[in-house]
Design a protein around this motif. Structure first.
Motif, PDB file in Angstrom:
ATOM      1  N   LEU A   5      44.472  37.599  42.517  1.00  0.00           N
ATOM      2  CA  LEU A   5      43.963  37.576  43.891  1.00  0.00           C
ATOM      3  C   LEU A   5      43.913  36.171  44.462  1.00  0.00           C
ATOM      4  CD1 LEU A   5      41.131  40.260  43.788  1.00  0.00           C
ATOM      5  CD2 LEU A   5      43.299  40.355  45.028  1.00  0.00           C
ATOM      6  N   PRO A  25      43.681  43.090  47.558  1.00  0.00           N
ATOM      7  CA  PRO A  25      44.148  43.857  46.389  1.00  0.00           C
ATOM      8  C   PRO A  25      45.420  44.665  46.679  1.00  0.00           C
ATOM      9  CG  PRO A  25      41.790  44.133  46.686  1.00  0.00           C
ATOM     10  CD  PRO A  25      42.291  43.411  47.892  1.00  0.00           C
ATOM     11  N   GLN A  28      48.212  42.254  46.581  1.00  0.00           N
ATOM     12  CA  GLN A  28      48.451  41.869  45.190  1.00  0.00           C
ATOM     13  C   GLN A  28      49.344  42.909  44.507  1.00  0.00           C
ATOM     14  OE1 GLN A  28      44.998  41.998  42.689  1.00  0.00           O
ATOM     15  NE2 GLN A  28      45.974  40.795  41.067  1.00  0.00           N
ATOM     16  N   ASN A  29      49.022  44.187  44.711  1.00  0.00           N
ATOM     17  CA  ASN A  29      49.851  45.247  44.120  1.00  0.00           C
ATOM     18  C   ASN A  29      51.267  45.216  44.685  1.00  0.00           C
ATOM     19  OD1 ASN A  29      47.811  46.203  42.485  1.00  0.00           O
ATOM     20  ND2 ASN A  29      47.095  47.692  44.001  1.00  0.00           N
TER      21      ASN A  29
END
Length: 95
Positions: A5, A25, A28-29
């Motif tokens: 992150l 998040p 990030q994925n």
């Protein structure tokens, strides 16, 4: 390779993109998915494959590199609001 992150926030900061705490998040994925796909591509053996610009065999169309006015001055100036000696007339923008 994967990003955390903190890296996502740093990338967003460098790109001058505002990313909320809720979006980080998800991004990030997304970034990790992209990096995973790139790693898959890197695993493909492409030795012996010549670089190409297209999947279809094509020859580049070439023409003589000559500067011309296109010989369609009247067509180009047909809708000009004002013209003079074959040129557009525009208001002065710099004093």
């Amino acid at each position: 390779m994967s990003v955390d992150l903190a890296t996502v926030r740093r990338i967003a900061h460098l790109a001058r993109i505002r990313v909320s705490e809720e979006e980080a998040p998800f991004l990030q994925n997304e970034i990790n998915s992209i990096l995973s796909f790139v790693e898959e591509l890197n695993a493909v053996d492409v030795s012996g494959v010549e670089p190409m610009t297209s999947v279809l065999p094509m020859t580049m169309k070439k023409r003589e590199d000559v500067v011309t006015d296109g010989e369609i001055v009247e067509k180009v100036l047909a809708n000009a609001p004002a013209r003079e000696d074959g040129f557009f007339v525009v208001p002065k923008v710099i004093e």
